[in-house]
Design an enzyme around this catalytic site. Sequence first.
Site, PDB file in Angstrom:
ATOM      1  N   GLU A  33       0.828  -1.215   0.000  1.00 21.20           N
ATOM      2  CA  GLU A  33       0.000   0.000   0.000  1.00 21.20           C
ATOM      3  C   GLU A  33       0.858   1.259   0.000  1.00 21.20           C
ATOM      4  O   GLU A  33       2.076   1.198   0.213  1.00 21.20           O
ATOM      5  CB  GLU A  33      -0.946   0.004   1.197  1.00 21.20           C
ATOM      6  N   LYS A  55      -3.521  -1.503  14.456  1.00 20.78           N
ATOM      7  CA  LYS A  55      -2.678  -0.512  15.123  1.00 20.78           C
ATOM      8  C   LYS A  55      -3.095  -0.349  16.592  1.00 20.78           C
ATOM      9  O   LYS A  55      -4.274  -0.299  16.910  1.00 20.78           O
ATOM     10  CB  LYS A  55      -2.746   0.808  14.367  1.00 20.78           C
TER      11      LYS A  55
END
Length: 304
Positions: A25, A159
């Site tokens: 990405e 995350k």
Amino acid sequence: MQNSFKYSAEVLTSLRAGKAVLALESTIVAHGMPYPENLEFAQEAEELAREIGATPATVAILDGEVCIGLDGDQLHKLATDPSVGKVAIREIGLTLANQGNGATTVSATMRLSHLAGLKVFATGGIGGVHRGAEQDFDVSADLIELSRTPVMVISAGAKAILDLPKTLEYLETMSVPVIGYQTDEFPAFYSRRSGLPIPQRVDAVEVIARTFTQQLNLSIKSGLLIANPVPAEIEISFDEMSVHIGNALSDARRQGIIGKALTPYLLGRIVELTEGRSLVTNRALALNNVKLGAEIAGIMSELA
Ligand code: PSU
Ligand code: MN
């Protein structure tokens, strides 16, 4: 494959020959790390994939074109040009219509990779359910996309700035398979452990490749999330990170930072609060995912 996409020469050659290709990405480069570490990371990630035998396909939108695989100048633009926006699924259409530039998040990269014929994608950590989501409804589009697009995503978990228990519940509700690679716990991005059990564990890369092949054979439309813990020698303990994350979240609240700006702000603030240590760890965990992703892409290409 999608004719309107712009494929790099090496990606096109590999796809035509049925060789391993690994999607990467670009939001992690444009909005997840500061310059010049972001550019160094992007180059290192591509090089590492090649060394293992998978062709890297960094996905981005440049000058109104979906690019699958970038050259050195394009990587440099991603890492330095402030006109490169953060593009999740819902921003793809307008970015293309405006002939614009966009770094793709996990959600957008998954969808564009799928359309391009790629099956395996490595990132750092996925987005998820934010802390306080019961108040502000902030849930990353990454989770929705994992439930509706058949691409394997290699991550170091979600995350740690997020609400990890809620993120795992959401993945379960949305029927997204989550597999711990050589771990029984959901990793917490900067740390190997979160204390949260992971539903399924696999120790061999061959089994991961076969699992996804089975899903594809049955046209199961969800993705497959692989949770690959950060290497022990570079992790930062969950307890230490909790303090920095708490402080970064208060700073964001005080400044009224919400929506798509929140994750990039928090990651940047945590780099400051840890005096750069979180950046070293973020880079290492993402490269660790590239390594695993490249190995799996290799096996997938042999199974196909
Ligand atoms: N992993 C990293 N750094 C990042 C990201 C992932 O190590 O910056 C990016 C991915 O592109 C992911 C995005 O899709 O953060 C999540 O943003 P949000 O929480 O706004 O959905
Ligand atoms: Mn959000």
